[in-house]
Design a protein around this motif. Sequence first.
Motif, PDB file in Angstrom:
ATOM      1  N   ALA A 147      52.384  44.408 -73.131  1.00  0.00           N
ATOM      2  CA  ALA A 147      51.413  43.302 -73.252  1.00  0.00           C
ATOM      3  C   ALA A 147      51.996  41.953 -72.832  1.00  0.00           C
ATOM      4  N   ASP A 148      53.237  41.674 -73.177  1.00  0.00           N
ATOM      5  CA  ASP A 148      53.830  40.371 -72.833  1.00  0.00           C
ATOM      6  C   ASP A 148      53.915  40.201 -71.313  1.00  0.00           C
ATOM      7  N   GLU A 149      54.350  41.264 -70.657  1.00  0.00           N
ATOM      8  CA  GLU A 149      54.495  41.251 -69.200  1.00  0.00           C
ATOM      9  C   GLU A 149      53.131  41.061 -68.524  1.00  0.00           C
ATOM     10  N   TYR A 150      52.112  41.795 -69.011  1.00  0.00           N
ATOM     11  CA  TYR A 150      50.779  41.663 -68.430  1.00  0.00           C
ATOM     12  C   TYR A 150      50.190  40.274 -68.722  1.00  0.00           C
ATOM     13  N   LEU A 151      50.424  39.767 -69.916  1.00  0.00           N
ATOM     14  CA  LEU A 151      49.887  38.453 -70.276  1.00  0.00           C
ATOM     15  C   LEU A 151      50.452  37.359 -69.367  1.00  0.00           C
ATOM     16  N   ARG A 152      51.724  37.484 -69.007  1.00  0.00           N
ATOM     17  CA  ARG A 152      52.328  36.514 -68.069  1.00  0.00           C
ATOM     18  C   ARG A 152      51.618  36.556 -66.716  1.00  0.00           C
ATOM     19  N   LEU A 153      51.326  37.768 -66.242  1.00  0.00           N
ATOM     20  CA  LEU A 153      50.596  37.909 -64.977  1.00  0.00           C
ATOM     21  C   LEU A 153      49.215  37.268 -65.086  1.00  0.00           C
ATOM     22  N   LEU A 154      48.550  37.494 -66.209  1.00  0.00           N
ATOM     23  CA  LEU A 154      47.209  36.948 -66.443  1.00  0.00           C
ATOM     24  C   LEU A 154      47.232  35.420 -66.462  1.00  0.00           C
ATOM     25  N   ILE A 155      48.169  34.842 -67.196  1.00  0.00           N
ATOM     26  CA  ILE A 155      48.233  33.383 -67.371  1.00  0.00           C
ATOM     27  C   ILE A 155      48.761  32.683 -66.109  1.00  0.00           C
ATOM     28  N   ASP A 156      49.809  33.257 -65.515  1.00  0.00           N
ATOM     29  CA  ASP A 156      50.491  32.567 -64.404  1.00  0.00           C
ATOM     30  C   ASP A 156      49.821  32.777 -63.044  1.00  0.00           C
ATOM     31  N   ASP A 157      49.178  33.927 -62.853  1.00  0.00           N
ATOM     32  CA  ASP A 157      48.661  34.259 -61.521  1.00  0.00           C
ATOM     33  C   ASP A 157      47.146  34.462 -61.477  1.00  0.00           C
ATOM     34  N   LEU A 215      44.539  33.880 -63.824  1.00  0.00           N
ATOM     35  CA  LEU A 215      43.664  32.784 -64.280  1.00  0.00           C
ATOM     36  C   LEU A 215      43.664  31.586 -63.324  1.00  0.00           C
ATOM     37  N   PRO A 216      44.820  31.125 -62.843  1.00  0.00           N
ATOM     38  CA  PRO A 216      44.795  29.997 -61.895  1.00  0.00           C
ATOM     39  C   PRO A 216      43.993  30.301 -60.623  1.00  0.00           C
ATOM     40  N   LYS A 217      44.129  31.526 -60.119  1.00  0.00           N
ATOM     41  CA  LYS A 217      43.382  31.926 -58.916  1.00  0.00           C
ATOM     42  C   LYS A 217      41.876  31.893 -59.197  1.00  0.00           C
ATOM     43  N   ALA A 218      41.464  32.411 -60.357  1.00  0.00           N
ATOM     44  CA  ALA A 218      40.037  32.419 -60.720  1.00  0.00           C
ATOM     45  C   ALA A 218      39.509  30.995 -60.875  1.00  0.00           C
ATOM     46  N   LYS A 219      40.308  30.118 -61.474  1.00  0.00           N
ATOM     47  CA  LYS A 219      39.863  28.740 -61.714  1.00  0.00           C
ATOM     48  C   LYS A 219      39.663  27.970 -60.411  1.00  0.00           C
ATOM     49  N   GLU A 220      40.401  28.359 -59.375  1.00  0.00           N
ATOM     50  CA  GLU A 220      40.198  27.735 -58.059  1.00  0.00           C
ATOM     51  C   GLU A 220      38.815  28.055 -57.493  1.00  0.00           C
ATOM     52  N   MET A 221      38.258  29.180 -57.915  1.00  0.00           N
ATOM     53  CA  MET A 221      37.013  29.681 -57.315  1.00  0.00           C
ATOM     54  C   MET A 221      35.758  29.223 -58.049  1.00  0.00           C
ATOM     55  N   ILE A 222      35.907  28.811 -59.298  1.00  0.00           N
ATOM     56  CA  ILE A 222      34.701  28.441 -60.049  1.00  0.00           C
ATOM     57  C   ILE A 222      34.424  26.949 -59.883  1.00  0.00           C
ATOM     58  N   ASP A 223      33.188  26.562 -60.191  1.00  0.00           N
ATOM     59  CA  ASP A 223      32.780  25.169 -60.003  1.00  0.00           C
ATOM     60  C   ASP A 223      33.121  24.341 -61.238  1.00  0.00           C
ATOM     61  N   LYS A 261      29.521  37.205 -56.859  1.00  0.00           N
ATOM     62  CA  LYS A 261      30.523  38.206 -57.241  1.00  0.00           C
ATOM     63  C   LYS A 261      31.685  38.184 -56.251  1.00  0.00           C
ATOM     64  N   VAL A 262      32.878  37.872 -56.742  1.00  0.00           N
ATOM     65  CA  VAL A 262      34.068  37.785 -55.893  1.00  0.00           C
ATOM     66  C   VAL A 262      35.093  38.814 -56.369  1.00  0.00           C
ATOM     67  N   LYS A 263      35.598  39.613 -55.422  1.00  0.00           N
ATOM     68  CA  LYS A 263      36.618  40.613 -55.766  1.00  0.00           C
ATOM     69  C   LYS A 263      37.937  40.246 -55.088  1.00  0.00           C
ATOM     70  N   PHE A 264      39.026  40.348 -55.835  1.00  0.00           N
ATOM     71  CA  PHE A 264      40.344  40.128 -55.247  1.00  0.00           C
ATOM     72  C   PHE A 264      41.392  40.925 -56.028  1.00  0.00           C
ATOM     73  N   ASN A 265      42.565  41.063 -55.427  1.00  0.00           N
ATOM     74  CA  ASN A 265      43.644  41.821 -56.055  1.00  0.00           C
ATOM     75  C   ASN A 265      44.849  40.912 -56.275  1.00  0.00           C
ATOM     76  N   ILE A 266      45.493  41.082 -57.406  1.00  0.00           N
ATOM     77  CA  ILE A 266      46.794  40.454 -57.642  1.00  0.00           C
ATOM     78  C   ILE A 266      47.706  41.534 -58.195  1.00  0.00           C
ATOM     79  N   LYS A 267      48.838  41.748 -57.509  1.00  0.00           N
ATOM     80  CA  LYS A 267      49.711  42.894 -57.797  1.00  0.00           C
ATOM     81  C   LYS A 267      48.832  44.145 -57.747  1.00  0.00           C
ATOM     82  N   ASP A 268      48.864  44.969 -58.791  1.00  0.00           N
ATOM     83  CA  ASP A 268      48.063  46.206 -58.750  1.00  0.00           C
ATOM     84  C   ASP A 268      46.727  46.053 -59.467  1.00  0.00           C
ATOM     85  N   LYS A 269      46.406  44.856 -59.937  1.00  0.00           N
ATOM     86  CA  LYS A 269      45.167  44.648 -60.695  1.00  0.00           C
ATOM     87  C   LYS A 269      43.995  44.385 -59.738  1.00  0.00           C
TER      88      LYS A 269
END
Length: 228
Positions: free
Chosen positions: A87-97, A99-107, A7-15
């Motif tokens: 939704a568009d603004e949040y989706l950009r945060l999800l896709i650009d910031d 998801l890439p951070k999460a993908k760095e952490m998984i095997d 279990k890994v916890k991290f913050n990006i912006k206010d999420k």
Amino acid sequence: MITDNNKVKFNIKDKVITLYKSPDINSPLIVFNTFEGDGEDVYQALQNMGCSFINLLVIGNIDWNHDMSPWYMPSIYSKEKSFSGGADEYLRLLIDDILPKAKEMIDGEPEFTGIAGYSLAGLFAVYAMYKTDVFDRVACMSGSLWFHDFIEYCKRNEYKRLPDKIYFSLGDKEANTRNPILKTVEYNTRELSEYFKNLGSEVIFELNKGNHFTDTILRSAKGIKAIL
């Protein structure tokens, strides 16, 4: 960043983001936007269902009526905030910031990437199909498909990617309401299920017992399991 075994916890912006990592390499990655908490209860329910080889990415501290709504709509209840279409603004945060951070952490590389959500987050999961080709599979549990003009939007516009699998579920009492907007939810959910099925996606529609607030954790886990 806080790490506790898988279990890994991290913050990006206010999420506030929690990644439940699979012990396996190249396991599917499922994004789950949550109203509150860190998704531990949904993750545990999935484990109990035998879905242990999954990377579950839970995003919390969401500005619900803003981040999950595709466009402006007045509130359906007098004391609640209007839906302000972020939704568009949040989706950009999800896709650009996020998801890439999460993908760095998984095997490895995820076998596929899915998006799942309950209520407004279910609506958002379907909306995401029209804005990005990132998601291979979608799960919409008790989705807010009563949202103004949403069915028309789906039929008028071209999706960016038709998911391999789409799961819809609803409580059998959700349409039993005096509110004329909410009353449309079952009709709209069934209509959208048929629409995507006719386009060629593998669509599962499930009617559960109860109203919108019945067994939300179990229903969320069932929906995620259905697209694995």
